[in-house]
Design a protein around this motif. Structure first.
Motif, PDB file in Angstrom:
ATOM      1  N   ASP A  43      -5.781 -65.094 -58.821  1.00 21.29           N
ATOM      2  CA  ASP A  43      -5.734 -64.741 -60.134  1.00 21.29           C
ATOM      3  C   ASP A  43      -6.589 -65.830 -60.991  1.00 21.29           C
ATOM      4  N   GLY A  44      -7.865 -65.743 -60.990  1.00 25.33           N
ATOM      5  CA  GLY A  44      -8.965 -66.703 -61.786  1.00 25.33           C
ATOM      6  C   GLY A  44      -8.842 -67.660 -60.492  1.00 25.33           C
ATOM      7  N   SER A  45      -8.460 -68.832 -61.076  1.00 24.26           N
ATOM      8  CA  SER A  45      -8.680 -70.045 -59.907  1.00 24.26           C
ATOM      9  C   SER A  45      -7.056 -70.161 -59.335  1.00 24.26           C
ATOM     10  N   ARG A  46      -6.256 -69.506 -59.735  1.00 19.48           N
ATOM     11  CA  ARG A  46      -4.777 -69.809 -59.262  1.00 19.48           C
ATOM     12  C   ARG A  46      -4.577 -68.920 -57.727  1.00 19.48           C
ATOM     13  N   ALA A  49      -1.674 -66.179 -52.937  1.00 22.18           N
ATOM     14  CA  ALA A  49      -1.255 -65.757 -51.348  1.00 22.18           C
ATOM     15  C   ALA A  49      -2.210 -66.266 -50.539  1.00 22.18           C
ATOM     16  N   ASN A  50      -2.036 -66.797 -49.211  1.00 24.48           N
ATOM     17  CA  ASN A  50      -2.719 -67.158 -48.408  1.00 24.48           C
ATOM     18  C   ASN A  50      -2.045 -67.064 -47.098  1.00 24.48           C
ATOM     19  N   SER A  51      -2.740 -66.027 -46.273  1.00 22.63           N
ATOM     20  CA  SER A  51      -2.050 -65.764 -45.018  1.00 22.63           C
ATOM     21  C   SER A  51      -2.996 -65.472 -43.839  1.00 22.63           C
ATOM     22  N   THR A  52      -2.664 -65.592 -42.917  1.00 26.97           N
ATOM     23  CA  THR A  52      -3.339 -65.293 -41.411  1.00 26.97           C
ATOM     24  C   THR A  52      -2.114 -64.360 -40.493  1.00 26.97           C
ATOM     25  N   GLN A  53      -1.029 -64.090 -41.562  1.00 23.63           N
ATOM     26  CA  GLN A  53      -0.120 -63.141 -40.632  1.00 23.63           C
ATOM     27  C   GLN A  53       0.078 -61.638 -41.249  1.00 23.63           C
ATOM     28  N   CYS A  54      -1.168 -60.973 -41.462  1.00 17.21           N
ATOM     29  CA  CYS A  54      -0.850 -59.803 -42.446  1.00 17.21           C
ATOM     30  C   CYS A  54      -0.900 -58.452 -41.400  1.00 17.21           C
ATOM     31  N   TYR A  55      -0.407 -57.555 -42.016  1.00 19.34           N
ATOM     32  CA  TYR A  55      -0.739 -56.130 -41.308  1.00 19.34           C
ATOM     33  C   TYR A  55      -1.616 -55.439 -42.190  1.00 19.34           C
ATOM     34  N   ARG A  56      -2.448 -54.578 -41.417  1.00 19.97           N
ATOM     35  CA  ARG A  56      -3.145 -53.534 -41.943  1.00 19.97           C
ATOM     36  C   ARG A  56      -2.614 -52.133 -41.911  1.00 19.97           C
ATOM     37  N   VAL A  57      -2.612 -51.379 -42.696  1.00 21.94           N
ATOM     38  CA  VAL A  57      -2.265 -49.974 -42.618  1.00 21.94           C
ATOM     39  C   VAL A  57      -3.333 -48.968 -42.533  1.00 21.94           C
ATOM     40  N   LEU A  58      -3.699 -48.568 -41.325  1.00 21.01           N
ATOM     41  CA  LEU A  58      -4.869 -47.491 -41.270  1.00 21.01           C
ATOM     42  C   LEU A  58      -4.381 -46.170 -41.098  1.00 21.01           C
ATOM     43  N   GLU A  59      -5.293 -45.524 -42.198  1.00 24.34           N
ATOM     44  CA  GLU A  59      -5.187 -43.863 -42.315  1.00 24.34           C
ATOM     45  C   GLU A  59      -6.301 -43.480 -42.390  1.00 24.34           C
ATOM     46  N   THR A  60      -6.387 -42.007 -41.934  1.00 18.96           N
ATOM     47  CA  THR A  60      -7.674 -41.442 -41.778  1.00 18.96           C
ATOM     48  C   THR A  60      -8.187 -41.458 -43.295  1.00 18.96           C
ATOM     49  N   ALA A  61      -9.334 -41.660 -43.302  1.00 16.69           N
ATOM     50  CA  ALA A  61     -10.265 -41.309 -44.691  1.00 16.69           C
ATOM     51  C   ALA A  61     -10.068 -42.372 -45.674  1.00 16.69           C
ATOM     52  N   SER A  62      -9.165 -43.506 -45.411  1.00 14.64           N
ATOM     53  CA  SER A  62      -8.834 -44.511 -46.402  1.00 14.64           C
ATOM     54  C   SER A  62      -9.327 -45.939 -45.842  1.00 14.64           C
ATOM     55  N   PRO A  63      -9.810 -46.686 -46.701  1.00 16.46           N
ATOM     56  CA  PRO A  63      -9.968 -48.115 -46.290  1.00 16.46           C
ATOM     57  C   PRO A  63      -8.694 -48.707 -46.026  1.00 16.46           C
ATOM     58  N   PRO A  64      -8.867 -49.722 -45.034  1.00 10.50           N
ATOM     59  CA  PRO A  64      -7.274 -50.384 -44.896  1.00 10.50           C
ATOM     60  C   PRO A  64      -6.556 -50.948 -46.109  1.00 10.50           C
ATOM     61  N   THR A  65      -5.189 -51.080 -45.939  1.00  6.79           N
ATOM     62  CA  THR A  65      -4.584 -51.835 -46.981  1.00  6.79           C
ATOM     63  C   THR A  65      -3.687 -52.816 -46.289  1.00  6.79           C
ATOM     64  N   PHE A  66      -3.971 -54.011 -46.814  1.00  9.17           N
ATOM     65  CA  PHE A  66      -3.349 -55.201 -46.351  1.00  9.17           C
ATOM     66  C   PHE A  66      -2.054 -55.533 -46.941  1.00  9.17           C
ATOM     67  N   TYR A  67      -1.248 -55.995 -46.067  1.00  7.86           N
ATOM     68  CA  TYR A  67       0.163 -56.326 -46.329  1.00  7.86           C
ATOM     69  C   TYR A  67       0.386 -57.814 -45.904  1.00  7.86           C
ATOM     70  N   ILE A  68       0.862 -58.583 -46.985  1.00  8.94           N
ATOM     71  CA  ILE A  68       0.780 -60.146 -46.709  1.00  8.94           C
ATOM     72  C   ILE A  68       2.434 -60.244 -46.863  1.00  8.94           C
ATOM     73  N   PRO A  69       2.847 -61.321 -45.860  1.00  7.08           N
ATOM     74  CA  PRO A  69       4.041 -61.584 -46.004  1.00  7.08           C
ATOM     75  C   PRO A  69       4.409 -62.315 -47.266  1.00  7.08           C
ATOM     76  N   THR A  70       5.814 -62.173 -47.485  1.00  2.00           N
ATOM     77  CA  THR A  70       6.216 -62.862 -48.876  1.00  2.00           C
ATOM     78  C   THR A  70       6.441 -64.404 -48.940  1.00  2.00           C
ATOM     79  N   ASP A  71       6.539 -64.603 -47.453  1.00  2.00           N
ATOM     80  CA  ASP A  71       6.715 -66.278 -47.165  1.00  2.00           C
ATOM     81  C   ASP A  71       5.343 -66.887 -47.559  1.00  2.00           C
ATOM     82  N   ASP A  72       4.149 -66.256 -47.391  1.00  2.00           N
ATOM     83  CA  ASP A  72       2.849 -66.654 -47.711  1.00  2.00           C
ATOM     84  C   ASP A  72       2.380 -66.499 -49.268  1.00  2.00           C
ATOM     85  N   ILE A  73       3.321 -65.890 -49.974  1.00  2.00           N
ATOM     86  CA  ILE A  73       2.893 -65.704 -51.403  1.00  2.00           C
ATOM     87  C   ILE A  73       3.673 -66.599 -52.345  1.00  2.00           C
TER      88      ILE A  73
END
Length: 170
Positions: A43-46, A49-73
């Protein structure tokens, strides 16, 4: 009935380069995939979240959606807002805004009680790249067209993808 299920690219799909994935190769129903790239949300310079433990949801015809663990938010920078929606695959979504934002613009969502297939993202959140700055390995992600979808458009995917003008007939 949805005729594209990731088994065969339609004639209008762009051919991916050697470093890209085609959104038309993603399955329907969607797949959940671990992703170890560095994902950051600002959010600007704030940093929110910062993570290397994400999941991607992959669905036909859509760019991936990334899900970040709340421990890294930094959850203190967010607040739950009224409203929800239902996804036929993942279940009921809850929505989040920046804690300091009086307008309560929705910037993120999660699935507090996801379906069994998506149980791994129970304590994860996704962010709208058109409403907050999202990065994958320092590449600023672009929003999926249409306003409703939360796909992350990056240089490593080939489209076209749903959401933009003229895509409702797919």
């Amino acid at each position: 009935m949805w005729k594209h299920t990731g088994l065969k690219r339609p004639h209008f799909a762009n051919t991916p380069t050697a470093t890209q994935e085609s959104v038309w190769d993603y399955p329907r129903p969607p797949a959940l995939q671990k992703d170890a790239r560095t994902v950051t949300i600002f959010d600007g310079s704030r940093c929110i979240a910062n993570s290397t433990q994400c999941y991607r949801v992959l669905e036909t015809a859509s760019p991936p959606t990334f899900y970040i663990p709340t421990d890294d938010i930094d959850m203190q920078q967010l607040r739950a807002i009224v409203g929800n929606s239902y996804c036929e695959w993942k279940g009921t979504a809850s929505y989040w805004a920046l804690a300091r934002d009086e307008s309560l613009q929705m910037i993120a969502w999660n699935y507090p009680s996801p379906s069994q297939a998506f149980e791994p993202i129970k304590n994860y959140m996704a962010f709208y790249p058109g409403r907050i700055d999202c990065f994958i390995n320092n590449e600023k992600v672009r929003p999926q067209e249409g306003g409703f979808y939360g796909g992350w458009v990056s240089d490593d995917i080939a489209g076209p993808w749903k959401g933009g003008e003229g895509t409702t007939h797919w």
